[in-house]
Write a protein that holds these residues in place. Structure first.
Motif, PDB file in Angstrom:
ATOM      1  N   PHE A   1       0.546  -1.506  -0.090  1.00  0.00           N
ATOM      2  CA  PHE A   1      -0.315  -0.265  -0.372  1.00  0.00           C
ATOM      3  C   PHE A   1       0.625   1.286  -0.631  1.00  0.00           C
ATOM      4  CE2 PHE A   1      -2.525   4.023   2.200  1.00  0.00           C
ATOM      5  CZ  PHE A   1      -3.208   3.602   1.186  1.00  0.00           C
ATOM      6  N   GLY A   2       0.326   1.972  -0.928  1.00  0.00           N
ATOM      7  CA  GLY A   2       1.575   3.664  -0.711  1.00  0.00           C
ATOM      8  C   GLY A   2       0.694   4.443  -1.081  1.00  0.00           C
ATOM      9  N   PHE A   3       1.168   6.019  -1.218  1.00  0.00           N
ATOM     10  CA  PHE A   3       0.666   6.601  -1.313  1.00  0.00           C
ATOM     11  C   PHE A   3       1.397   8.009  -1.454  1.00  0.00           C
ATOM     12  CE2 PHE A   3       0.664   7.460   3.279  1.00  0.00           C
ATOM     13  CZ  PHE A   3       0.967   8.607   3.676  1.00  0.00           C
ATOM     14  N   TRP A   4       0.860   9.534  -2.111  1.00  0.00           N
ATOM     15  CA  TRP A   4       2.064  10.467  -2.310  1.00  0.00           C
ATOM     16  C   TRP A   4       1.091  11.468  -1.405  1.00  0.00           C
ATOM     17  CZ3 TRP A   4       6.353  10.160  -5.475  1.00  0.00           C
ATOM     18  CH2 TRP A   4       6.416   8.640  -6.336  1.00  0.00           C
ATOM     19  N   ALA A   5       2.218  12.278  -1.209  1.00  0.00           N
ATOM     20  CA  ALA A   5       1.804  13.508  -0.752  1.00  0.00           C
ATOM     21  C   ALA A   5       2.491  14.403  -0.555  1.00  0.00           C
ATOM     22  CB  ALA A   5       1.440  13.039   0.658  1.00  0.00           C
ATOM     23  N   HIS A   6       2.843  15.712  -0.316  1.00  0.00           N
ATOM     24  CA  HIS A   6       3.251  17.179  -0.315  1.00  0.00           C
ATOM     25  C   HIS A   6       2.999  17.761   0.554  1.00  0.00           C
ATOM     26  CE1 HIS A   6       1.869  19.834  -2.452  1.00  0.00           C
ATOM     27  NE2 HIS A   6       1.443  18.983  -3.369  1.00  0.00           N
ATOM     28  N   ARG A   7       3.682  18.614   1.139  1.00  0.00           N
ATOM     29  CA  ARG A   7       3.435  20.258   2.182  1.00  0.00           C
ATOM     30  C   ARG A   7       3.034  21.041   1.083  1.00  0.00           C
ATOM     31  NH1 ARG A   7       8.459  21.962   5.213  1.00  0.00           N
ATOM     32  NH2 ARG A   7       8.925  22.835   3.408  1.00  0.00           N
ATOM     33  N   THR A   8       1.845  21.396   1.687  1.00  0.00           N
ATOM     34  CA  THR A   8       0.993  22.513   1.043  1.00  0.00           C
ATOM     35  C   THR A   8       1.781  24.013   1.829  1.00  0.00           C
ATOM     36  OG1 THR A   8      -1.188  21.997   1.917  1.00  0.00           O
ATOM     37  CG2 THR A   8      -0.242  21.358  -0.075  1.00  0.00           C
ATOM     38  N   GLY A   9       1.390  23.442   2.580  1.00  0.00           N
ATOM     39  CA  GLY A   9       1.838  25.141   3.622  1.00  0.00           C
ATOM     40  C   GLY A   9       3.167  25.426   4.437  1.00  0.00           C
ATOM     41  N   THR A  10       3.527  25.906   5.114  1.00  0.00           N
ATOM     42  CA  THR A  10       4.511  26.375   5.730  1.00  0.00           C
ATOM     43  C   THR A  10       5.351  24.784   6.724  1.00  0.00           C
ATOM     44  OG1 THR A  10       3.612  27.424   7.994  1.00  0.00           O
ATOM     45  CG2 THR A  10       4.415  28.542   5.936  1.00  0.00           C
ATOM     46  N   GLU A  11       3.964  24.314   7.289  1.00  0.00           N
ATOM     47  CA  GLU A  11       4.383  23.103   8.520  1.00  0.00           C
ATOM     48  C   GLU A  11       4.144  21.695   7.625  1.00  0.00           C
ATOM     49  OE1 GLU A  11       5.753  23.628  11.629  1.00  0.00           O
ATOM     50  OE2 GLU A  11       5.680  26.004  11.095  1.00  0.00           O
ATOM     51  N   PRO A  12       5.370  20.991   8.204  1.00  0.00           N
ATOM     52  CA  PRO A  12       4.513  19.746   6.922  1.00  0.00           C
ATOM     53  C   PRO A  12       3.549  18.899   8.250  1.00  0.00           C
ATOM     54  CG  PRO A  12       7.191  19.689   8.734  1.00  0.00           C
ATOM     55  CD  PRO A  12       6.362  20.929   8.593  1.00  0.00           C
ATOM     56  N   ALA A  13       3.198  18.254   7.428  1.00  0.00           N
ATOM     57  CA  ALA A  13       2.268  17.005   7.948  1.00  0.00           C
ATOM     58  C   ALA A  13       2.452  15.808   8.224  1.00  0.00           C
ATOM     59  CB  ALA A  13       1.250  16.999   7.127  1.00  0.00           C
ATOM     60  N   ARG A  14       2.536  15.250   9.573  1.00  0.00           N
ATOM     61  CA  ARG A  14       3.035  13.670  10.102  1.00  0.00           C
ATOM     62  C   ARG A  14       1.289  12.930  10.177  1.00  0.00           C
ATOM     63  NH1 ARG A  14       4.275  13.952  15.595  1.00  0.00           N
ATOM     64  NH2 ARG A  14       5.068  11.784  14.911  1.00  0.00           N
ATOM     65  N   PHE A  15       1.604  11.543   9.151  1.00  0.00           N
ATOM     66  CA  PHE A  15       0.972  10.720   8.799  1.00  0.00           C
ATOM     67  C   PHE A  15       1.213   9.282   9.283  1.00  0.00           C
ATOM     68  CE2 PHE A  15       0.829  13.528   5.163  1.00  0.00           C
ATOM     69  CZ  PHE A  15      -0.619  13.633   4.982  1.00  0.00           C
ATOM     70  N   ARG A  16       0.275   8.276   9.731  1.00  0.00           N
ATOM     71  CA  ARG A  16       0.763   7.198   9.886  1.00  0.00           C
ATOM     72  C   ARG A  16      -0.308   6.417   8.749  1.00  0.00           C
ATOM     73  NH1 ARG A  16       1.033   6.195  15.153  1.00  0.00           N
ATOM     74  NH2 ARG A  16       3.852   6.280  15.259  1.00  0.00           N
ATOM     75  N   VAL A  17      -0.094   4.728   8.749  1.00  0.00           N
ATOM     76  CA  VAL A  17      -0.727   4.574   7.845  1.00  0.00           C
ATOM     77  C   VAL A  17      -1.899   3.718   9.049  1.00  0.00           C
ATOM     78  CG1 VAL A  17      -1.251   2.842   6.018  1.00  0.00           C
ATOM     79  CG2 VAL A  17      -0.370   5.147   5.766  1.00  0.00           C
ATOM     80  N   ARG A  18      -2.730   3.069   8.594  1.00  0.00           N
ATOM     81  CA  ARG A  18      -2.839   1.433  10.189  1.00  0.00           C
ATOM     82  C   ARG A  18      -3.546   0.602   8.760  1.00  0.00           C
ATOM     83  NH1 ARG A  18      -5.838   5.239  14.999  1.00  0.00           N
ATOM     84  NH2 ARG A  18      -7.376   5.607  13.240  1.00  0.00           N
ATOM     85  N   VAL A  19      -3.622  -0.919   8.878  1.00  0.00           N
ATOM     86  CA  VAL A  19      -4.330  -1.695   8.599  1.00  0.00           C
ATOM     87  C   VAL A  19      -5.883  -2.479   9.770  1.00  0.00           C
ATOM     88  CG1 VAL A  19      -4.184  -3.577   6.845  1.00  0.00           C
ATOM     89  CG2 VAL A  19      -2.842  -1.534   6.780  1.00  0.00           C
ATOM     90  N   ASN A  20      -6.197  -2.397   9.266  1.00  0.00           N
ATOM     91  CA  ASN A  20      -7.302  -3.056  10.727  1.00  0.00           C
ATOM     92  C   ASN A  20      -6.542  -2.858  11.958  1.00  0.00           C
ATOM     93  OD1 ASN A  20      -8.731  -4.552   8.567  1.00  0.00           O
ATOM     94  ND2 ASN A  20      -7.591  -6.442   8.902  1.00  0.00           N
ATOM     95  N   GLY A  21      -6.446  -1.571  11.193  1.00  0.00           N
ATOM     96  CA  GLY A  21      -5.761  -0.762  13.212  1.00  0.00           C
ATOM     97  C   GLY A  21      -4.351  -1.181  13.778  1.00  0.00           C
ATOM     98  N   GLN A  22      -4.097  -1.713  13.149  1.00  0.00           N
ATOM     99  CA  GLN A  22      -2.434  -1.625  13.342  1.00  0.00           C
ATOM    100  C   GLN A  22      -1.642  -0.686  12.977  1.00  0.00           C
ATOM    101  OE1 GLN A  22      -1.354  -3.302  15.956  1.00  0.00           O
ATOM    102  NE2 GLN A  22      -3.710  -3.636  16.524  1.00  0.00           N
ATOM    103  N   PRO A  23      -0.798  -0.052  12.741  1.00  0.00           N
ATOM    104  CA  PRO A  23       0.774   0.725  12.268  1.00  0.00           C
ATOM    105  C   PRO A  23       1.400   0.196  11.170  1.00  0.00           C
ATOM    106  CG  PRO A  23       0.668   0.508  14.166  1.00  0.00           C
ATOM    107  CD  PRO A  23      -0.312   0.047  14.416  1.00  0.00           C
TER     108      PRO A  23
END
Length: 108
Positions: free
Chosen positions: A40-62
């Motif tokens: 599983f993958g996704f692309w992202a980029h920062r659009t503001g001045t602060e970076p965003a932070r993500f976590r991916v979960r599958v069935n509740g597990q990181p």
């Protein structure tokens, strides 16, 4: 692995902004074959001045660690994700969780 443009400008994207609490920015449940591994993958980029932070979960597990968009300024996209093995599960609920922060990002 950064790219300036990866959607050919014809795909969809999701703009997410942190709200001070962790929240699911995107989720989908899909059928899977028990015992099979999935990427599983996704692309992202920062659009503001602060970076965003993500976590991916599958069935509740990181799935992997915490991803952030710190290195994606000026609309450079980065790919995030990992591999998950279904075990006995017949479906997978995949979530991209935006962690509490001040960042804004585009996910595509």
């Amino acid at each position: 692995n950064l790219q300036l443009e990866h959607t050919s400008r014809t795909g969809s994207a999701l703009l997410v902004t942190a709200s001070g609490t962790d929240r699911v920015a995107w989720a989908q449940t899909v059928p899977v074959t028990p015992g099979r591994s999935y990427n599983f993958g996704f692309w992202a980029h920062r659009t503001g001045t602060e970076p965003a932070r993500f976590r991916v979960r599958v069935n509740g597990q990181p799935l992997g660690g915490v991803f952030d968009t710190a290195g994606t300024a000026n609309h450079w996209w980065a790919r995030f994700g990992g591999t998950w093995t279904a075990g006995a599960a017949a479906e997978a609920r995949i979530e991209i969780v935006l962690l509490a922060a001040a960042g804004t990002a585009t996910v595509g």
